[in-house]
Design an enzyme around this catalytic site. Structure first.
Site, PDB file in Angstrom:
ATOM      1  N   ASN A 155       0.820  -1.198   0.000  1.00  0.00           N
ATOM      2  CA  ASN A 155       0.000   0.000   0.000  1.00  0.00           C
ATOM      3  C   ASN A 155       0.861   1.258   0.000  1.00  0.00           C
ATOM      4  OD1 ASN A 155      -2.670   1.383   0.479  1.00  0.00           O
ATOM      5  ND2 ASN A 155      -1.519   2.145   2.241  1.00  0.00           N
ATOM      6  N   GLU A 156       0.578   2.144  -0.931  1.00  0.00           N
ATOM      7  CA  GLU A 156       1.287   3.434  -1.016  1.00  0.00           C
ATOM      8  C   GLU A 156       2.788   3.232  -0.941  1.00  0.00           C
ATOM      9  OE1 GLU A 156      -0.573   6.369   1.543  1.00  0.00           O
ATOM     10  OE2 GLU A 156      -2.232   6.518   0.124  1.00  0.00           O
TER      11      GLU A 156
HETATM   12  C1  BGC Z   1      -3.544   5.245   3.887  1.00  0.00           C
HETATM   13  C2  BGC Z   1      -4.616   4.966   4.912  1.00  0.00           C
HETATM   14  C3  BGC Z   1      -4.943   6.238   5.667  1.00  0.00           C
HETATM   15  C4  BGC Z   1      -5.475   7.247   4.672  1.00  0.00           C
HETATM   16  C5  BGC Z   1      -5.987   8.550   5.245  1.00  0.00           C
HETATM   17  C6  BGC Z   1      -3.663   6.568   3.194  1.00  0.00           C
HETATM   18  O1  BGC Z   1      -2.401   7.153   3.188  1.00  0.00           O
HETATM   19  O2  BGC Z   1      -3.420   4.186   2.983  1.00  0.00           O
HETATM   20  O3  BGC Z   1      -4.162   3.948   5.755  1.00  0.00           O
HETATM   21  O4  BGC Z   1      -5.798   6.043   6.734  1.00  0.00           O
HETATM   22  O5  BGC Z   1      -4.465   7.540   3.743  1.00  0.00           O
HETATM   23  O6  BGC Z   1      -4.974   9.350   5.755  1.00  0.00           O
END
Ligand code: BGC
Length: 432
Positions: A155-156
């Site tokens: 993720n990201e």
């Molecule tokens: C992430 C989430 C996070 C969301 C809101 C994203 O960077 O994947 O885990 O809660 O942003 O900030």
């Protein structure tokens, strides 16, 4: 304002943010450091580890057809090489709960957290990381991937690169928190994902993605695999220093991963706001004066989503799944407006030829927003953390109506939402 046939409509979550009791993860250790970078501990979160069935039932009843969740490495491999069958069985039940309600399960194999043993050895800054991550993906995919609709590796993946400078400032300002964090982790704070930005991070992260993708593909060749990226709309003042800063930023934070994504089945795009580049050559998420600001301190900028999708498509030509887009606000009317405007920008990008396959809202439930704790409210569904009761918000009903109709023409009347906070509109009691 209709979307292509088969468009994916979902809501996303991440294990650490809502399952509860993820005590074997590096993040839990950091939350309990004294003093801590985290506003409060995640504790029992939304007790989703036990309540996933009811929560997926709510998502399905709303009209959404996909659930993006993450598999927690710290539960699946609590010590090196020791895999937990009950943990794997738990995620099998989550996947079954999705299919039993005609919801496509989209699993993420890494969403910020590591098992403590991985981080103790240096985590993201340890050259063993990619192989260790691949071994976990191999085992988890062997048990679970065959039943997934899609899989996200990391993720990201580019977040540490984009947070780099900010985290340097944060560390310099709070040496006491750094010391406590390092004591809690038994390793430098850079071992933890959010602090991991460094010259060598991209190399290890890229390799981790490629190995993970191959492991998932080997187990389930038919399942589309991609990573997700944090991609904000980028805009620079019309002066050369600002333009050059923006180019350099995109080259460092986006380009290496766009290159990787060309080999993937899809790219997960995650957008929250706009990044501005000033004449001083610095990137800033500080909202322009007079702009509406969300609970996260971001500029209210729903159309950033369409811009981010266009950027990713131009660079990769890889099909896009919006794996996160959302707003932290106490005012659900602003969430409804945000969703409609963000979707409008997605529809316009599709009309211009950008291949976007779906939209997954962040997030299903109000949950643990990392260092900010439980204050920011991103959820479509509220959670009373004392009783764990769920309360469906009007925005959830609206998004469900849009999803069912596969069109933005649906769910446009504010009057429709007056009754819906009790959950009556989707035929469910507050607790599902
Ligand atoms: C992430 C989430 C996070 C969301 C809101 C994203 O960077 O994947 O885990 O809660 O942003 O900030």
């Amino acid at each position: 304002m209709s979307f292509p046939a088969g468009f994916v409509w979902g809501a996303a979550t991440a294990a650490h943010q809502l399952e509860g009791g993820n005590w074997n993860s590096d993040c839990w250790a950091l939350e309990h450091a004294k003093p801590s970078f985290f506003a409060e501990p995640s504790a029992d979160a939304c007790d989703h580890a036990a309540r996933y069935g009811d929560d997926i039932a709510v998502l399905a009843a709303l009209g959404l057809n996909a659930y993006r969740f993450s598999i927690e490495w710290a539960r699946v491999e609590p010590e090196e090489g020791a895999f937990s069958q009950p943990a794997l069985d738990h995620y099998k039940r989550v996947i079954d709960a999705c299919w039993s309600r005609n919801v496509q399960p989209v699993a993420t194999f890494h969403h910020f957290t590591n098992p403590r043993w991985v981080t103790r050895d240096g985590g993201w800054n340890d050259d063993r990381f990619p192989d260790r991550f691949a071994r976990y993906c191999d085992v988890a995919a062997g048990e679970l991937a065959g039943e997934l609709a899609s899989a996200c590796t990391i993720n990201e993946i580019n977040l540490p690169d984009s947070l780099g400078e900010l985290m340097l400032r944060v560390k310099a300002k709070h040496p006491d928190r750094v010391a406590a964090a390092e004591q809690a982790l038994g390793a430098p704070v850079e071992s933890f994902f959010l602090f991991a930005g460094s010259e060598t991070y991209a190399r290890r992260a890229s390799r981790a993605h490629v190995l993970a993708r191959d492991a998932i593909k080997a187990a389930a060749p038919h399942v589309p695999v991609g990573m997700t990226m944090s991609i904000q709309e980028c805009e620079a003042e019309p002066v050369e220093t600002a333009q050059a800063a923006m180019r350099a930023y995109k080259q460092r934070v986006y380009a290496p991963y766009y290159e990787l994504a060309k080999q993937d089945d899809f790219l997960g795009v995650q957008t929250y706001t706009r990044t501005l580049f000033g004449a001083d050559g610095r990137a800033s998420r500080r909202p322009p004066s007079g702009a509406e600001v969300t609970q996260m301190g971001y500029e209210y900028r729903p159309q950033a989503l369409g811009a981010a999708c266009r950027d990713a498509w131009a660079a990769t030509r890889t099909p896009i799944l919006v794996t996160e887009s959302g707003i932290a606000t106490k005012d659900d009317a602003r969430r409804r407006a945000f969703i409609r405007e963000a979707l409008g920008s997605v529809a316009a990008a599709i009309a211009d030829g950008v291949d976007i396959r779906g939209y997954v809202y962040w997030t299903l439930l109000d949950n643990f927003e990392w260092m900010s704790g439980y204050a920011p409210l991103f959820g479509l569904v509220g959670v009373d953390r004392r009783t764990q009761a769920r309360a469906i918000k009007p925005s959830a009903v609206m998004l469900g109506q849009i999803a069912r109709a596969n069109s933005l023409d649906a769910g446009a009347s504010e009057a429709d939402f007056a009754l819906s906070t009790s959950g009556a509109a989707v035929g469910l009691g507050v607790n599902g």
